[in-house]
Design an enzyme around this catalytic site. Structure first.
Site, PDB file in Angstrom:
ATOM      1  N   HIS A  29     -94.928  86.725   5.868  1.00  0.00           N
ATOM      2  CA  HIS A  29     -94.972  85.378   6.467  1.00  0.00           C
ATOM      3  C   HIS A  29     -95.968  84.512   5.707  1.00  0.00           C
ATOM      4  O   HIS A  29     -97.069  84.960   5.390  1.00  0.00           O
ATOM      5  CB  HIS A  29     -95.405  85.469   7.931  1.00  0.00           C
ATOM      6  CG  HIS A  29     -95.596  84.134   8.586  1.00  0.00           C
ATOM      7  ND1 HIS A  29     -94.531  83.373   9.025  1.00  0.00           N
ATOM      8  CD2 HIS A  29     -96.725  83.415   8.853  1.00  0.00           C
ATOM      9  CE1 HIS A  29     -95.009  82.245   9.552  1.00  0.00           C
ATOM     10  NE2 HIS A  29     -96.339  82.245   9.446  1.00  0.00           N
ATOM     11  N   HIS A  42     -71.529  90.537 -12.400  1.00  0.00           N
ATOM     12  CA  HIS A  42     -72.268  91.701 -11.920  1.00  0.00           C
ATOM     13  C   HIS A  42     -71.346  92.818 -11.439  1.00  0.00           C
ATOM     14  O   HIS A  42     -71.732  93.987 -11.491  1.00  0.00           O
ATOM     15  CB  HIS A  42     -73.289  91.315 -10.842  1.00  0.00           C
ATOM     16  CG  HIS A  42     -72.791  90.371  -9.802  1.00  0.00           C
ATOM     17  ND1 HIS A  42     -72.669  89.023 -10.012  1.00  0.00           N
ATOM     18  CD2 HIS A  42     -72.393  90.577  -8.519  1.00  0.00           C
ATOM     19  CE1 HIS A  42     -72.223  88.440  -8.909  1.00  0.00           C
ATOM     20  NE2 HIS A  42     -72.048  89.362  -7.988  1.00  0.00           N
TER      21      HIS A  42
END
Length: 479
Positions: A458, A335
């Site tokens: 969450h 990358h």
């Protein structure tokens, strides 16, 4: 008239030598920006080491062996019974790996056609003043092309031990270790870096005894010390891998279908022999500059063989540039090379390319994974930087608890005066995915409070990043 037509056809704005992650990305981006572009690659399949014999095939094997290992060690706790009856067909595993690689290679060829990049299958050599590239085509023919600019993106190759050359059957580089036809009884890995841990993990999961020999006093010495200790602890417990740090290899001999390796303490002491039927040497990689003609055109290299470049990725020859593993800038990661490929194409098109070498994430895809970006704690100490740290364990994270991936932690390091994030280190099953948030935060100069005050879904593993950041500037909720 015919000669003039041929000359125009062979004249390019950019010729990229090398079709790996840096090279093929540079070629595609240059073409997208309107530059007439060709890419020279001798392998016969694009994608370089990463796609053909590196990142991609290793991830395929890691995934397959994780499934197998989890079936035997993890399924029962979820009420999934019968894991002991699951077997591994190594031949089929290798076939699936090759299928993945082939599909991705063909995908890059499609992108070349889509974006108008000419693909020259052969070996390129610079000539003249660096604007000529002579190509020995794999079909036996030759072709000469002219370019206003040439980009060297030929990558790197494994470094062998001086007394044990690779045969890729018993003494292997990462290339051979990806294609072992049957599970070895004892695999010794020389070098406890990314390749060593990943390939050692693959074969340990399938039942091989794996011993990792590392010269440094910690496994993967580039890792934050806490992260290194944690991943070693987990690999010992889950995959029974054996680690010998502060140990150097002083000799070795192939005995038919086995290897005798001689090792001793790094600081000196009594030697011992280690017997194995497979040896993976992963002590590093060196730039690949064979038959490129760099010396003939005046392209300078440093003492280690890396092509010298300036801040604009320009070599000592003004129209010749270099990117990726062949230069000594930033980590030797796919990358990183891709970002350089985009940057050099943009610069050659008259735009402003940019690579931030301080914010390039790294990942080791073991189980658990370990990922990092920025500085390690020992680096900050050595530099005398005053810092704060927050460490949040995944054992206190709701999602990790629910799906039982509680190993590891998030460790955030910040500047003591400004709260700017200086480094993040994660050990967990999804560390490679989780690190992206921290890399983005650091790219834009975020503080730990910026991340800590950002609402995270969450229940998710990413909440552990939020809590570690909260620990730096205030107090966490769940720890």
């Amino acid at each position: 008239m015919l000669r003039r037509s041929v000359a125009r056809f062979n004249q390019y704005d950019v010729v990229v030598v090398g079709g790996g992650p840096g090279g093929y990305v540079a070629a595609i981006k240059a073409a997208q920006l309107g530059l007439k572009t060709a890419c020279v690659e001798k392998r016969g399949s694009l994608g370089g080491t990463c796609l053909n014999v590196g990142c991609i095939p290793s991830k395929a094997l890691l995934h397959a062996t994780h499934l197998y290992h989890d079936a035997h060690t993890g399924f029962a706790k979820w009420g999934v019974i019968g894991g002991d009856k699951v077997t591994m067909d190594v031949t089929q595993m290798q076939k699936q790996k090759e299928k993945s690689v082939k599909g991705l290679c063909m995908g890059i060829e499609f992108l070349f056609k889509k974006n108008g990049v000419d693909y020259l299958v052969g070996e390129g050599e610079l000539a003249g003043n660096g604007t000529t590239v002579n190509v020995k085509l794999n079909d036996g023919n030759k072709k000469t092309v002219e370019a206003k600019n040439v980009v060297i993106a030929t990558g790197s190759e494994p470094t062998p031990l001086p007394f044990l050359p690779f045969d890729e059957k018993i003494v292997m580089s990462s290339t051979g270790a990806l294609s072992i036809p049957k599970v070895p009884k004892h695999l010794v890995v020389v070098g406890g870096g990314v390749i060593g841990l990943e390939m050692g993990s693959v074969w340990a999961r399938l039942g091989a005894k794996v011993t990792v020999v590392e010269f440094a006093d910690q496994i993967s010495p580039f890792l934050d010390t806490d992260a290194s200790k944690e991943v070693v602890k987990q690999l010992k417990a889950k995959e029974k891998m054996v680690f010998k740090t502060s140990t150097k290899v002083t000799g070795g001999k192939v005995n038919g279908d086995s290897v005798t390796l001689t090792v001793e303490p790094a600081k000196g002491g009594a030697s011992e022999n280690i017997e194995c039927d497979a040896l993976l040497v992963s002590v590093g990689r060196r730039p690949y500059t064979v038959n490129l003609g760099l010396e003939k055109v005046g392209v300078e290299k440093d003492q280690r063989g890396f092509v010298k470049v300036n801040d604009h990725l320009q070599t000592s020859v003004k129209n010749v540039f270099a990117i990726g593993d062949v230069i000594n800038k930033g980590p030797m990661l796919a990358h990183k090379a891709e970002d350089e490929g985009i940057a050099i194409a943009e610069m050659l098109a008259g735009k402003k390319g940019h690579v931030n070498y301080d914010v390039i994430p790294g990942v080791i895809y073991t189980s658990p994974e370990v990922a990092w970006v920025g500085k390690a704690e020992q680096d900050l100490k050595a530099a005398g930087v005053k810092y704060k740290k927050g460490i949040f364990s995944f054992s206190a994270n709701s999602r990790a608890k629910a799906v039982d991936v509680q190993e590891g932690f998030v460790k955030v390091l910040t500047d003591a005066a400004t709260d700017k994030i200086l480094g993040v280190h994660i050990v967990n099953a999804q560390a490679g995915e989780l690190i992206a948030e921290s890399a983005l935060a650091m790219e834009y100069g975020a503080s730990s409070e910026d991340v800590g005050r950002t609402c995270h879904a969450h229940p998710t593993l990413s909440e552990a990043v939020k809590e570690a950041c909260m620990m730096c500037y205030d107090k966490p909720i769940h720890s």
